[in-house]
Design a protein around this motif. Structure first.
Motif: not given
Ligand code: F0G
Length: 486
Positions: A429-433, A436-450
């Motif tokens: 969660a920390t690294v996704a936040y 700079t990897d947008q795909d990782n952000f979307d997968k880990v956090l974007g999918s949760r509404g972040v």
């Protein structure tokens, strides 16, 4: 005199310490040497109760300071057992301790500013400093002590990760032959926690399902195979977790704060805190009780929905069960599963709901829910202004901010947020936040509404070239000092 219920029934009611059903219409008692994870008479939760009139209770909390001078005695060293007079159910020779509870209350002004508090008013209680990296060790030391008292060897739990990590550590780090069996929802626990269970040699059973499914199964398995259950339905766990509040008081020179803010999952901590304050008040050891704020993640908001949404109350021990039943029936009918980045509190059926209602009633409590966006932003602020925590823990800071904005908490109140788990528990969660990897952000956090990482500290990618590196540091230092001044 038991301070929690007025009547105690059954043969154990004359013991110094006994177990008692929290259902006031039942109030059955059982000896401490028995093993139950629900009342055998009515199925309700059990408390550990004491006959304080016949026990040596200190006259003042200051009396505990004498223990500070004797850190070579493992019982005085432990941040749980130095308060053993307030959880006197075990003979000292049965105590199972790994030195838990060396935790810290930190005044965190940068985080306080984010929350909206005056300087010096926000404090963070770092339970991530425990040997297994979460507050669970406070409870495990007490439950393992009881397991030893009843000669249990196989111990089990369902877990969102931290209970299982703590259970695994207490089995691996003690010489009493305990064997760990843990049940987890597959894909549902953070890597740091899974790593601990595996490293410490626990039999790790991944169930296709979530925590609520795993909890149901572990109860059935414990029942069928006679395995000792280490979840917080075990009343001895909560005795140990009371000491988190004793240490907060100790760090505040025994002066209660105005607020204690805690994340709510299975509601063991909030229940334990309530019991600690009920007992301290009735024993005359504090004259004022802090208010309690329990913070759910929005994707796992049973307590908030029932208490704030539907007015569910303790009601002198007779909460309206029809509200809870109807809520759970709706979750089932609509196939709603808990879902939050704060995987530690991804729980829709909190087993200690009733005890938590008691705590809320006694501590004039409130409940709030916070989004995964608020949780991740608060977590980043805790990291940049303190020692860091995992997502679930940051719910407490996000909740305090919410209550500040609502005006429920005043800027001059003395607020203690409990940081329940260590920062390294959930690096994903920390690294996704911050990354700079947008795909990782979307997968880990974007999918949760972040949607945003407004407080991200981005890693800087530079060519392997000395001039480039020096230029980047100069550039970064300028923008960092600019940011610090603004
Ligand atoms: N914070 C962390 C880091 C947790 O691991 C948990 C619970 C909570 C908060 C919620 O505490 O259940 O007392 O309301 N984790 C459990 C587990 C459920 O299995 O590790 P609670």
């Amino acid at each position: 005199m038991s301070v929690l219920t007025t009547t105690a029934r059954g043969p154990a009611a004359t013991d110094l310490a006994y177990q008692q059903c929290i259902n006031q219409a039942c109030a059955a008692t059982f000896a401490v040497g028995e093993t139950h994870f629900a009342c055998p008479n009515c199925g309700d939760l059990l408390d550990v109760a004491y006959d304080w009139d016949r026990l040596p209770v200190p006259r003042s909390l200051r009396a505990f300071e004498a223990k500070w001078a004797d850190r070579l005695d493992p019982l005085n060293f432990s941040g749980v057992w130095r308060f053993r007079d307030l959880l006197p159910f075990a003979p000292p020779e049965s105590v199972v301790t790994i030195g838990e509870g060396q935790t810290l209350l930190q005044t965190a002004d940068k985080v306080g500013q984010y929350v909206g508090m005056n300087a010096g008013r926000l404090k963070l209680q770092y339970e991530g400093m425990n040997p297994s990296g979460s507050f669970k060790d406070n409870g495990m030391t007490a439950a393992f002590t009881h397991a030893r008292m009843v000669n249990a060897q196989r111990v089990a739990c369902a877990s969102t990760g931290n209970t299982s990590a703590a259970l695994a550590v207490y089995c691996s780090a003690t010489p009493f032959g305990f064997k760990a069996i843990i049940f987890i929802g597959s894909g549902k626990i953070a890597y740091g926690k899974l790593a601990q269970a595996l490293d410490h040699g626990a039999l790790t059973v991944q169930i296709v399902g979530d925590f609520d499914d795993a909890m149901q199964r572990v109860r059935q398995v414990a029942d069928r195979l006679g395995i000792y259950l280490m979840n917080s339905v075990n009343p001895f766990r909560l005795e140990g977790q009371k000491t988190i509040m004793y240490r907060v008081l100790e760090a505040m020179a025994w002066e209660p704060p105005d607020w204690v803010v805690v994340p709510g999952g299975n509601l063991g901590n909030s229940s334990a805190f309530g019991k600690a304050f009920i007992e301290l008040k009735q024993l005359g050891l504090i004259d004022r009780v802090p208010r309690l704020a329990v913070i759910n993640a929005a994707g796992a908001r049973t307590l908030d929905a029932l208490v704030e949404g539907q007015g569910l109350r303790w009601n002198d021990g007779a909460p309206d069960a029809s509200l809870t039943d109807a809520y759970y029936a709706r979750l089932d009918a609509e196939k709603v599963k808990a879902s939050t980045i704060a995987s530690a509190i991804e729980i829709n059926r909190p087993v200690n709901l009733k005890k938590c209602l008691r705590a809320l009633a006694f501590c004039d409590g409130v409940v709030r829910q916070v989004s995964d966006q608020e949780i991740m932003d608060a977590k980043a602020r805790v990291g940049s202004g303190g020692l860091g925590c995992e997502p679930a823990s940051a719910a407490s800071v996000a909740g305090a901010k919410r209550l500040r904005e609502e005006g429920v908490i005043a800027p001059s109140d003395r607020v203690v947020c409990i940081l329940t788990g260590h920062q390294l528990k959930d690096p994903t969660a920390t690294v996704a936040y911050h990354g700079t990897d947008q795909d990782n952000f979307d997968k880990v956090l974007g999918s949760r509404g972040v949607r945003r990482a407004g407080f991200a500290n981005r890693p800087v990618v530079v060519a392997n070239d000395l001039d480039d590196i020096i230029r980047t540091i100069a550039l970064y230092s300028e923008s960092a000092s600019g940011a610090a001044e603004s």
